[in-house]
Design an enzyme around this catalytic site. Sequence first.
Site, mmCIF file in Angstrom:
data_model
loop_
_atom_site.group_PDB
_atom_site.id
_atom_site.type_symbol
_atom_site.label_atom_id
_atom_site.label_comp_id
_atom_site.label_asym_id
_atom_site.label_seq_id
_atom_site.Cartn_x
_atom_site.Cartn_y
_atom_site.Cartn_z
ATOM 1 N N LEU B 75 49.510 44.043 43.662
ATOM 2 C CA LEU B 75 48.243 43.879 42.932
ATOM 3 C C LEU B 75 48.245 44.513 41.536
ATOM 4 C CD1 LEU B 75 45.660 44.522 45.818
ATOM 5 C CD2 LEU B 75 46.483 42.319 44.993
ATOM 6 N N CYS B 132 45.593 40.803 51.112
ATOM 7 C CA CYS B 132 46.864 41.068 50.439
ATOM 8 C C CYS B 132 47.772 41.864 51.364
ATOM 9 C CB CYS B 132 46.661 41.840 49.146
ATOM 10 S SG CYS B 132 48.247 42.216 48.363
ATOM 11 N N ASN B 194 46.478 32.965 52.571
ATOM 12 C CA ASN B 194 47.235 33.925 51.785
ATOM 13 C C ASN B 194 48.668 33.914 52.331
ATOM 14 O OD1 ASN B 194 47.983 36.098 50.092
ATOM 15 N ND2 ASN B 194 45.955 37.008 50.274
ATOM 16 N N GLY B 219 55.436 29.440 49.240
ATOM 17 C CA GLY B 219 56.316 28.326 48.889
ATOM 18 C C GLY B 219 56.372 27.273 49.981
ATOM 19 N N GLY B 246 52.283 26.414 49.664
ATOM 20 C CA GLY B 246 53.500 25.629 49.456
ATOM 21 C C GLY B 246 53.315 24.256 48.857
#
Lengths: 253, 306
Positions: B75, B132, B194, B219, B246
């Site tokens: 972050l 996160c 996420n 991805g 992705g």
Amino acid sequence: MNIAENQIDEIIELEYNIHLFKVISPEIARKINPGEFLNIRISELAIPLFRRPFSVCDVEDDCYYLMFSTMGTGTKLLASKKPGDFIDVLGPLGNGFNIVDDFDRAIIIGGGLGVAPFPYLTRQLKGKKEIISFIGGRTKNDVITYGLENISVATEDGSLGFKGNVIELLEKELDKTDNIKSKIFACGPTSMLKALKILAEQNNIDCEISTECTMACGFGICQGCPIQSSADEDKYLLVCKDGPVFNSKEIIL
Amino acid sequence: MSKVNLNVKIGNLTLRNPIMLASGTVGYGNEISEFIDLKKIGAIVTKSISLKPRKGNKPQRIMETAAGMLNAIGLANVGIEKFIKEKIPFLKKHDVPIICNIAASTIEEYVECVSMLEHEDGIHAFEINVSCPNVKEGGLQFGNDIKMVGKITEKVRANTTKPIIIKLSPNVSYISDFAQAAKKEGADAVSAINTLVGTAFNIKTRKPKLYNITGGLSGPAIKPIALAKVFEIHRKVDIPIIGIGGIMNWQDAVEFMIAGSSAVQLGTVNFIDPTAAEKVLKGLTDYCNENNIEQVSSITGSYQLD
């Protein structure tokens, strides 16, 4: 900063599995400076996913050169390209070497494939500055001297030139120096750059080093390539955008 | 000529098209604006902003994996004050709806961030990062705790009239339960997903390849998982979904919309092809025109199950 399909004009195979691609792009050839790099998408497939960064090795008329060895999936795939093929190129990227400074002698230091940006630097400095090149490798098979001038070689196993690392060689040679204003330009493994940074600062020689870090984007958005700023403890610089060339005093390795 | 209506409504937020740029993959827009015309993009989601600037994790922060990448940036961001002073004015000039992603380590901090940005007219919505995986406090600790996700949503809701999007973690058993909790407390939408927690080791040194040990996987490698999570939420919870995970091309974007997404975010692809958003938008528009789709929103959740 631009993305374009560039055509490979010629492929030159150097010794010891080193490939040299001559690529046509008047735009990049005109714009790029020694030490700057190109981020190349080798395949449209998801493996390899990232682009691969390559410093520009040399520039001649409307063409630029890339130097690489086959290391992993990306470079193996790149090595399979043929003259006439196109590569997807993003660049020029980053900040290169500062050669407009006040110096009379350029001391070029390259370790292994770290010599890649120096043929172009040599071309730009030739006739204007005295150039001395110190090139190092583990064995003679790692010593690449393509496009360089006034070369001294060090190998760790002593198979070619001085036995030891290239910074030890430099230290030995430095003792003999005169009062000519010198500037060091270096690229190679981090351990080499660390030793060089100490040596250059002890001897009060201006020193620019080209650093390396795993990168994704190459232009500052992924924040994946931080390097510690020496001026501000709370700040990382980005290798891709603030570098890859830094004055040795700007960063902590 | 384009006949399709590309507008999408995400709760109280209307966007000119469903193609958004994902948080943490375009910074604050400066660099990517050299490659694409931000005026054409549905919205830009900023890099996570925290109350105070964050330096981020030590290197190595990223690595490539099979068809994906692991990142543990931690972050890194300029902090809210600098964001207001320097970054918002730039984005406003580009006429692109800004969705401000907020990260915090306490509920109070989320509330403080939202309150500081409440009167910034350039900001169209908040995306609340409760997921996160790369920071010690907050982050996944919140994203895995359904009560906490509900509580954060409730407190943020009480302090803003702007649309709220909760960015959900896939590192849970049932993501739809979390979407339900967000909905119950007044979220306008959820974004899913996420990154997935992953790691890698160097077989010579036996050390982790990332300084943070684990990172978030993104991805093309995660696309099937992301699609399944979007689909799960769509089947179980009546809340707009922004699909992420992705997306590399327009076909992927269409697939995410079919699975239930009202809009999509492009993430990792921006690192490889910073012009991807415009290509995806063009591909999506052509797809609609070729298939006589008048409203792009009609694709959302249009899966055909026997």
